[in-house]
Design a protein around this motif. Structure first.
Motif, mmCIF file in Angstrom:
data_model
loop_
_atom_site.group_PDB
_atom_site.id
_atom_site.type_symbol
_atom_site.label_atom_id
_atom_site.label_comp_id
_atom_site.label_asym_id
_atom_site.label_seq_id
_atom_site.Cartn_x
_atom_site.Cartn_y
_atom_site.Cartn_z
ATOM 1 N N SER A 35 -2.677 -1.879 1.066
ATOM 2 C CA SER A 35 -2.201 -2.433 2.336
ATOM 3 C C SER A 35 -3.245 -3.329 2.979
ATOM 4 O O SER A 35 -2.907 -4.229 3.741
ATOM 5 C CB SER A 35 -1.825 -1.313 3.311
ATOM 6 O OG SER A 35 -0.627 -0.713 2.900
ATOM 7 N N ASN B 49 6.247 3.733 1.853
ATOM 8 C CA ASN B 49 6.303 4.721 2.927
ATOM 9 C C ASN B 49 7.374 5.772 2.669
ATOM 10 O O ASN B 49 7.155 6.962 2.875
ATOM 11 C CB ASN B 49 6.565 4.045 4.269
ATOM 12 C CG ASN B 49 5.287 3.527 4.905
ATOM 13 O OD1 ASN B 49 4.195 3.722 4.362
ATOM 14 N ND2 ASN B 49 5.415 2.858 6.031
ATOM 15 N N HIS B 53 5.829 9.351 2.382
ATOM 16 C CA HIS B 53 5.922 10.133 3.616
ATOM 17 C C HIS B 53 7.261 10.828 3.802
ATOM 18 O O HIS B 53 7.371 11.724 4.627
ATOM 19 C CB HIS B 53 5.679 9.236 4.841
ATOM 20 C CG HIS B 53 4.372 8.501 4.818
ATOM 21 N ND1 HIS B 53 3.157 9.136 4.847
ATOM 22 C CD2 HIS B 53 4.097 7.171 4.750
ATOM 23 C CE1 HIS B 53 2.183 8.233 4.820
ATOM 24 N NE2 HIS B 53 2.731 7.036 4.738
ATOM 25 N N ASP B 74 15.699 7.041 5.542
ATOM 26 C CA ASP B 74 15.304 8.268 4.850
ATOM 27 C C ASP B 74 15.597 9.489 5.699
ATOM 28 O O ASP B 74 15.866 9.384 6.896
ATOM 29 C CB ASP B 74 13.815 8.219 4.454
ATOM 30 C CG ASP B 74 12.875 8.303 5.645
ATOM 31 O OD1 ASP B 74 12.907 9.318 6.361
ATOM 32 O OD2 ASP B 74 12.095 7.348 5.861
ATOM 33 N N ILE B 79 8.844 10.547 12.425
ATOM 34 C CA ILE B 79 7.544 10.153 12.978
ATOM 35 C C ILE B 79 7.491 10.606 14.442
ATOM 36 O O ILE B 79 8.272 10.135 15.258
ATOM 37 C CB ILE B 79 7.360 8.623 12.895
ATOM 38 C CG1 ILE B 79 7.510 8.158 11.431
ATOM 39 C CG2 ILE B 79 6.001 8.210 13.462
ATOM 40 C CD1 ILE B 79 7.494 6.651 11.256
ATOM 41 N N SER B 91 -3.255 6.742 9.833
ATOM 42 C CA SER B 91 -2.549 7.221 8.645
ATOM 43 C C SER B 91 -2.640 8.733 8.530
ATOM 44 O O SER B 91 -3.665 9.325 8.835
ATOM 45 C CB SER B 91 -3.188 6.599 7.399
ATOM 46 O OG SER B 91 -2.636 7.166 6.230
ATOM 47 N N PHE B 102 -3.137 3.922 -1.507
ATOM 48 C CA PHE B 102 -2.352 3.926 -0.269
ATOM 49 C C PHE B 102 -3.082 4.710 0.815
ATOM 50 O O PHE B 102 -3.969 5.507 0.515
ATOM 51 C CB PHE B 102 -0.983 4.554 -0.509
ATOM 52 C CG PHE B 102 -0.244 3.908 -1.639
ATOM 53 C CD1 PHE B 102 0.057 2.555 -1.591
ATOM 54 C CD2 PHE B 102 0.126 4.631 -2.758
ATOM 55 C CE1 PHE B 102 0.710 1.942 -2.643
ATOM 56 C CE2 PHE B 102 0.784 4.018 -3.819
ATOM 57 C CZ PHE B 102 1.081 2.674 -3.762
ATOM 58 N N GLY B 103 -2.672 4.482 2.071
ATOM 59 C CA GLY B 103 -3.244 5.256 3.166
ATOM 60 C C GLY B 103 -4.237 4.486 4.022
ATOM 61 O O GLY B 103 -5.082 5.070 4.682
ATOM 62 N N ALA B 104 -4.129 3.162 4.015
ATOM 63 C CA ALA B 104 -4.985 2.361 4.886
ATOM 64 C C ALA B 104 -4.471 2.387 6.325
ATOM 65 O O ALA B 104 -5.171 1.978 7.240
ATOM 66 C CB ALA B 104 -5.055 0.916 4.389
ATOM 67 N N MET B 106 -2.005 0.578 7.278
ATOM 68 C CA MET B 106 -1.696 -0.828 7.554
ATOM 69 C C MET B 106 -0.250 -1.186 7.218
ATOM 70 O O MET B 106 0.182 -2.304 7.456
ATOM 71 C CB MET B 106 -2.628 -1.741 6.744
ATOM 72 C CG MET B 106 -4.094 -1.686 7.153
ATOM 73 S SD MET B 106 -4.363 -2.143 8.868
ATOM 74 C CE MET B 106 -4.035 -3.903 8.779
ATOM 75 N N GLY B 107 0.489 -0.236 6.642
ATOM 76 C CA GLY B 107 1.829 -0.551 6.141
ATOM 77 C C GLY B 107 2.808 -0.969 7.223
ATOM 78 O O GLY B 107 3.407 -2.055 7.145
ATOM 79 N N LEU B 108 2.982 -0.134 8.233
ATOM 80 C CA LEU B 108 3.935 -0.474 9.303
ATOM 81 C C LEU B 108 3.510 -1.747 10.048
ATOM 82 O O LEU B 108 4.350 -2.631 10.253
ATOM 83 C CB LEU B 108 4.099 0.714 10.270
ATOM 84 C CG LEU B 108 4.869 1.928 9.719
ATOM 85 C CD1 LEU B 108 4.797 3.107 10.700
ATOM 86 C CD2 LEU B 108 6.331 1.576 9.443
ATOM 87 N N PRO B 109 2.220 -1.886 10.420
ATOM 88 C CA PRO B 109 1.817 -3.159 11.036
ATOM 89 C C PRO B 109 2.063 -4.357 10.124
ATOM 90 O O PRO B 109 2.491 -5.420 10.594
ATOM 91 C CB PRO B 109 0.315 -2.974 11.291
ATOM 92 C CG PRO B 109 0.105 -1.502 11.339
ATOM 93 C CD PRO B 109 1.137 -0.898 10.435
#
Ligand SMILES: Nc1ncnc2c1ncn2[C@@H]1O[C@H](COP(=O)(O)OP(=O)(O)OP(=O)(O)O)[C@@H](O)[C@H]1O
Ligand SMILES: [Mg+2]
Lengths: 119, 136
Positions: A35, B49, B53, B74, B79, B91, B102-104, B106-109
């Motif tokens: 990401s 995600n 998650h 899903d 959340i 995260s 994975f797990g930075a 930063m995915g949703l942003p």
């Protein structure tokens, strides 16, 4: 900088994409979390990563990144090489750590670039 | 054109299929590379995600008049604090996912930044729905 020059500077082994060593890249990005790659990289760059798995190739492909360097002497497995070949990428492996690999490229004139402003 | 995908939980070999196929479909339609990249990133982050998650989920992507609409649904844990989840760097991904890249946080942003419209709805214990639109 050409991919050939990058391979020389990093004393890297080419796993696939030997025919594309004359490709030019203008910038580099080093990251182990995908990401972070997707957040910061905008233009065509070389990706340096310690992450040797199909997700790294997939991320590079989505970002139109054509050159991936695996650091710390990690060699890609056959499935990863196949995946990269299908996507027309160049894969390099260097024995240098992330820090040293990035440092050597920077010293030779390659810069970050393609990075969005951080607020 | 409508595309449908199922994403399995923990299944990373398949996670990425929706974004790859969306990418292919958009490039066949002659959409420019920058828009394709934005759509692929948003879709890929969403797929991952759901896999990490939420134990998987369903995706619907519709390529229509001037826009791509992606809906990711899903029935995961939901959340509790969406504001927090949208914060860059935040995260809850377990360490074993960090080893996979994975797990930075930063995915949703990343998803929001790459879309023209972004909505997320989540209920704890029920699940999460993300709706993203990109004008093409
Ligand atoms: N579909 C979902 N179901 C439940 N929780 C979610 C879902 N999507 C995101 N989250 C929560 O929001 C947090 C932030 O998500 P985000 O995608 O930004 O980061 P991440 O997935 O942890 O790491 P990255 O995406 O950078 O690899 C997650 O750690 C998780 O707690
Ligand atoms: Mg994520």
């Amino acid at each position: 900088m050409t991919v050939r020059r990058i391979a020389e500077i990093l004393e890297a082994k080419v796993s696939t994409g030997e025919d594309q060593l004359d490709l030019e890249v203008n910038a580099a990005c080093g990251a182990d979390l995908m990401s972070d790659v997707m957040a910061f990289v905008k233009e065509k760059v070389v990706l340096l990563t310690g992450l040797v798995n199909p997700q790294a190739i997939r991320t590079a492909d989505l970002m139109d990144i054509r050159v991936v360097v695996f650091v710390r002497g990690k060699a890609p497995t056959d499935d990863i090489v196949d995946m990269a070949r299908e996507n027309g990428m160049v894969l390099l492996s260097t024995k240098y750590s992330m820090f040293l690999a990035c440092g050597r490229l920077y010293e030779s004139g390659l810069r970050g670039g393609g990075i969005r402003d951080i607020a | 054109m409508k595309l449908r995908f199922e994403v399995g939980g923990e299944d990373f070999s398949l996670a990425g299929r929706a974004s790859s196929e969306l990418k292919r479909a958009l490039s066949r339609l002659g959409v420019g590379p920058e828009l394709i990249r934005r759509a692929s990133i948003a879709m890929y982050e969403g797929e991952i995600n759901m896999a990490i998650h939420a134990g998987g989920g369903d995706i619907e992507a519709e390529i229509g008049e001037g826009r791509v609409v992606m809906v990711l649904r899903d029935e995961g844990p939901g959340i509790p604090d969406i504001g927090l989840a949208m914060t860059e760097g935040w995260s809850t991904a377990p360490d074993r996912y960090r080893e996979l890249g994975f797990g930075a946080g930063m995915g949703l942003p990343n998803m929001k930044r790459n879309c023209d419209e972004f909505e997320i709805e989540s209920a704890v214990g029920k699940g999460t729905t993300v709706r993203m639109v990109i004008n093409i």
